[in-house]
Design an enzyme around this catalytic site. Structure first.
Site, PDB file in Angstrom:
ATOM      1  N   SER A 187      42.744 -33.688  28.478  1.00  0.00           N
ATOM      2  CA  SER A 187      43.398 -35.242  28.621  1.00  0.00           C
ATOM      3  C   SER A 187      44.717 -35.232  28.269  1.00  0.00           C
ATOM      4  O   SER A 187      45.306 -34.686  27.667  1.00  0.00           O
ATOM      5  CB  SER A 187      42.552 -36.131  27.471  1.00  0.00           C
ATOM      6  OG  SER A 187      43.015 -37.194  27.537  1.00  0.00           O
ATOM      7  N   TYR A 212      46.543 -40.220  32.815  1.00  0.00           N
ATOM      8  CA  TYR A 212      46.816 -41.622  32.738  1.00  0.00           C
ATOM      9  C   TYR A 212      48.058 -41.787  33.389  1.00  0.00           C
ATOM     10  O   TYR A 212      49.031 -41.135  33.167  1.00  0.00           O
ATOM     11  CB  TYR A 212      46.572 -42.223  31.552  1.00  0.00           C
ATOM     12  CG  TYR A 212      45.286 -42.285  30.863  1.00  0.00           C
ATOM     13  CD1 TYR A 212      44.149 -42.926  31.233  1.00  0.00           C
ATOM     14  CD2 TYR A 212      45.083 -41.407  29.626  1.00  0.00           C
ATOM     15  CE1 TYR A 212      43.164 -43.012  30.516  1.00  0.00           C
ATOM     16  CE2 TYR A 212      43.763 -41.247  29.159  1.00  0.00           C
ATOM     17  CZ  TYR A 212      42.867 -42.055  29.660  1.00  0.00           C
ATOM     18  OH  TYR A 212      41.590 -42.075  28.985  1.00  0.00           O
ATOM     19  N   THR A 238      42.554 -40.901  36.232  1.00  0.00           N
ATOM     20  CA  THR A 238      41.943 -41.940  35.429  1.00  0.00           C
ATOM     21  C   THR A 238      42.333 -43.543  35.855  1.00  0.00           C
ATOM     22  O   THR A 238      43.385 -43.736  35.555  1.00  0.00           O
ATOM     23  CB  THR A 238      41.809 -41.859  33.975  1.00  0.00           C
ATOM     24  OG1 THR A 238      40.890 -40.806  33.753  1.00  0.00           O
ATOM     25  CG2 THR A 238      40.685 -43.051  33.193  1.00  0.00           C
ATOM     26  N   ARG A 247      37.728 -51.812  21.356  1.00  0.00           N
ATOM     27  CA  ARG A 247      36.549 -50.900  20.811  1.00  0.00           C
ATOM     28  C   ARG A 247      36.595 -51.517  19.229  1.00  0.00           C
ATOM     29  O   ARG A 247      37.564 -51.082  18.336  1.00  0.00           O
ATOM     30  CB  ARG A 247      36.824 -49.478  20.899  1.00  0.00           C
ATOM     31  CG  ARG A 247      37.144 -49.095  22.456  1.00  0.00           C
ATOM     32  CD  ARG A 247      37.761 -47.697  22.402  1.00  0.00           C
ATOM     33  NE  ARG A 247      37.839 -47.428  23.965  1.00  0.00           N
ATOM     34  CZ  ARG A 247      38.780 -46.471  24.383  1.00  0.00           C
ATOM     35  NH1 ARG A 247      38.893 -45.396  23.553  1.00  0.00           N
ATOM     36  NH2 ARG A 247      38.851 -46.281  25.603  1.00  0.00           N
ATOM     37  N   LYS A 328      38.842 -40.838  38.921  1.00  0.00           N
ATOM     38  CA  LYS A 328      37.933 -41.093  38.015  1.00  0.00           C
ATOM     39  C   LYS A 328      37.984 -42.570  37.611  1.00  0.00           C
ATOM     40  O   LYS A 328      39.055 -43.141  37.181  1.00  0.00           O
ATOM     41  CB  LYS A 328      38.205 -40.108  36.666  1.00  0.00           C
ATOM     42  CG  LYS A 328      37.118 -40.478  35.609  1.00  0.00           C
ATOM     43  CD  LYS A 328      37.148 -39.364  34.449  1.00  0.00           C
ATOM     44  CE  LYS A 328      36.213 -39.543  33.390  1.00  0.00           C
ATOM     45  NZ  LYS A 328      36.436 -40.926  32.653  1.00  0.00           N
ATOM     46  N   HIS A 352      33.808 -45.215  32.025  1.00  0.00           N
ATOM     47  CA  HIS A 352      34.392 -44.572  30.711  1.00  0.00           C
ATOM     48  C   HIS A 352      33.536 -44.432  29.631  1.00  0.00           C
ATOM     49  O   HIS A 352      34.018 -44.854  28.602  1.00  0.00           O
ATOM     50  CB  HIS A 352      35.626 -45.963  30.493  1.00  0.00           C
ATOM     51  CG  HIS A 352      36.743 -45.064  30.090  1.00  0.00           C
ATOM     52  ND1 HIS A 352      37.905 -44.779  30.713  1.00  0.00           N
ATOM     53  CD2 HIS A 352      37.286 -44.397  28.890  1.00  0.00           C
ATOM     54  CE1 HIS A 352      38.932 -44.003  30.285  1.00  0.00           C
ATOM     55  NE2 HIS A 352      38.318 -43.761  28.904  1.00  0.00           N
ATOM     56  N   ARG A 355      33.502 -47.735  27.293  1.00  0.00           N
ATOM     57  CA  ARG A 355      34.463 -47.697  26.445  1.00  0.00           C
ATOM     58  C   ARG A 355      35.475 -48.725  26.917  1.00  0.00           C
ATOM     59  O   ARG A 355      36.572 -48.916  26.329  1.00  0.00           O
ATOM     60  CB  ARG A 355      35.369 -46.382  25.958  1.00  0.00           C
ATOM     61  CG  ARG A 355      34.051 -45.628  25.467  1.00  0.00           C
ATOM     62  CD  ARG A 355      34.531 -44.042  25.223  1.00  0.00           C
ATOM     63  NE  ARG A 355      35.582 -43.796  24.388  1.00  0.00           N
ATOM     64  CZ  ARG A 355      35.683 -43.884  22.943  1.00  0.00           C
ATOM     65  NH1 ARG A 355      34.370 -43.779  22.529  1.00  0.00           N
ATOM     66  NH2 ARG A 355      36.590 -43.427  22.502  1.00  0.00           N
ATOM     67  N   ASP A 383      29.567 -39.535  35.631  1.00  0.00           N
ATOM     68  CA  ASP A 383      29.459 -39.506  33.942  1.00  0.00           C
ATOM     69  C   ASP A 383      29.029 -40.861  33.578  1.00  0.00           C
ATOM     70  O   ASP A 383      28.521 -41.763  34.348  1.00  0.00           O
ATOM     71  CB  ASP A 383      30.775 -38.927  33.491  1.00  0.00           C
ATOM     72  CG  ASP A 383      31.829 -40.155  33.521  1.00  0.00           C
ATOM     73  OD1 ASP A 383      31.612 -41.357  33.759  1.00  0.00           O
ATOM     74  OD2 ASP A 383      32.892 -39.739  32.909  1.00  0.00           O
TER      75      ASP A 383
END
Length: 462
Positions: A187, A212, A238, A247, A328, A352, A355, A383
């Site tokens: 990541s 990102y 992403t 969150r 993604k 995600h 999330r 996923d």
């Protein structure tokens, strides 16, 4: 002894054993009287219901296999992990070993966490349709991902702040990935540099770099160049994070990176001494691009992400990345078609892990529609919500080429470091093989829609 018995001549003594017996040819009434008084089979001695049992003193060689005597494993981590049979078992171990804020960062999702729950419910609604009398003696989990062989049809998804879970972090995940032929996406928000992960990985490990798009495009361009130079084979772009999701668990726990020492954390140190010992005696946990910022993780991410990104920016990415490009965060058929038309080599159907957008589309339910729209040649990865090898089989049968798992290996990392991630790979692969065999399928490429049926609400949404 027997009271009044008719035809006493039919009852006698066995001269060999000295037992009283009733003659097999005795009248029915005599037999009934005798059985009421001495409940034994006819023709058998009183007090003996069958052949005499020969007994002996047990020998040690006979007892040893039953007792399962084996050399005790003195390694507490190995003993703990050996008892974990499922990813849920590892999650329970992780909950006990990691501070609440760290566990909740992995386990939680956005707002009401409805997206996460619906993603799990979709997998739980799958009913397998086994085919019997199939030869599965030569079963193989090998497949092809991005045109190259992979040992299993799943990869390790990109996850941020991985050394929060265990000080070994991304390096531990990469080592396990290399041993099992699992692609691993490192990541942008990792706690180890792309170069450090590549240097520590086993030769031949398939590394992808997840990006990102930042407000600072020059920084993103630099990261792409570094990943390319370090030998990363693909870029995972992403696209579902114009802003950070809300969150609530993280906000309530006051989670920060690096972890902040406060009255609350001092109390937590007493409950999780091993985790805090690792944090305080190893290299500081941080991400260079976010250093010097005192806000929560959500505030940091909002300062980083670029909310102006559009489909046209894929051209900018392509100018700086010539290797395979995976997009993604696809959640509609229209977006899947658009990014493929714009040059994506593969897509990841993903919310995600629940999330980001709460009440987002469920990737597994969306999968058949996307496969129908894109045809058989576009590579589709799925996923969000995968917790078992059976879940992976379900996704492949419904049209996915492969899958990504994130929370699963993070539970393992929290539970036991690199050994915990290794246990995740073992569990998922074992479940995958067993489910395929019980379905009557020898190769992952043979999985098809007729092997599954969606029941309940998930069937109506697909």
């Amino acid at each position: 002894m027997l009271g009044s018995v008719e035809d006493p001549a039919s009852i006698g003594e066995d001269r060999t054993t000295g037992k009283i017996v009733v003659d097999a040819g005795a009248s029915p009434s005599l037999t009934r009287q005798f059985e009421r008084a001495t409940p034994c089979p006819r023709g058998q001695p009183v007090g003996q219901s069958g052949p005499m049992t020969q007994r002996q003193v047990p020998r040690w060689n006979d007892l040893k296999p039953m007792l399962g005597v084996r050399k005790p494993d003195l390694n507490a981590t190995r003993r703990r992990l050996a008892q974990a049979l499922t990813i849920a078992d590892l999650a329970r171990l992780a909950r006990r070993r990691a501070p609440r804020a760290v566990f909740d960062y992995v386990d939680g999702a956005a707002e009401s966490e409805t997206s996460l729950h619906r993603s799990r419910a979709a997998f739980e609604s799958v009913e397998f349709q086994p085919q019997i009398l199939r030869d599965v003696s030569d079963l193989s989990t090998e497949t092809t991902i991005l045109g190259r062989p992979a040992g299993v049809p799943f990869g390790f998804a990109p996850t941020g702040f991985t050394r929060l879970m265990h000080q070994a972090g991304e390096v531990a995940v990469a080592r396990v990935a290399g041993r099992h032929g699992i692609p691993y996406a490192v990541s942008t928000l990792g706690t180890s540099t792309p170069e450090a992960v590549a240097a520590a990985a086993l030769p031949g490990t398939r590394l992808w770099f997840q990006l990102y798009v930042w407000r600072d495009r020059a920084a993103a361009e630099d990261l792409m160049a570094r990943a390319d130079a370090a030998g990363y084979e693909a870029l995972v772009l992403t696209v579902d994070v114009p802003v950070a999701g809300a969150r609530h668990r993280d906000a309530r726990n006051g989670l920060s990176v690096p972890p902040a020492l406060s009255a609350r954390t001092l109390v937590d140190i007493a409950s999780h001494p091993a985790w805090w010992f690792d944090v305080l005696t190893t290299e500081a946990i941080d991400f260079a691009a976010l250093s010097g910022w005192d806000g929560t993780i959500g505030e940091k991410l909002n300062a980083l992400f670029d909310p102006t990104m559009t489909l046209a920016d894929l051209d900018w990415v392509r100018q700086h990345w010539r290797k395979p490009l995976i997009v993604k965060g696809i959640q509609t058929v229209a977006d899947a078609e658009a990014v493929v038309a714009a040059g994506a080599d593969a897509i990841v159907l993903s919310n995600h892990g629940g999330r980001q957008l709460d009440r987002a589309p469920v990737p597994l339910a969306l999968l058949p529609q996307v496969r129908s729209a894109l045809g058989p040649d576009v590579e589709i990865i799925v996923d969000s919500g995968i917790r078992s090898g059976g879940d992976i089989v379900a996704a492949l049968a419904l049209g996915a080429d492969s899958t990504l798992v994130g929370r699963a290996y993070l539970y393992g990392l929290m539970a036991g470091g690199e050994a915990g991630v290794e246990r995740v790979a073992q569990i998922l692969t074992g479940e995958l093989r067993r489910t395929m065999a019980l379905l009557g399928v020898s190769h992952t490429a043979d999985l098809a829609p007729h092997h599954v049926r969606m029941i309940g609400d998930a069937a109506n949404n697909s």
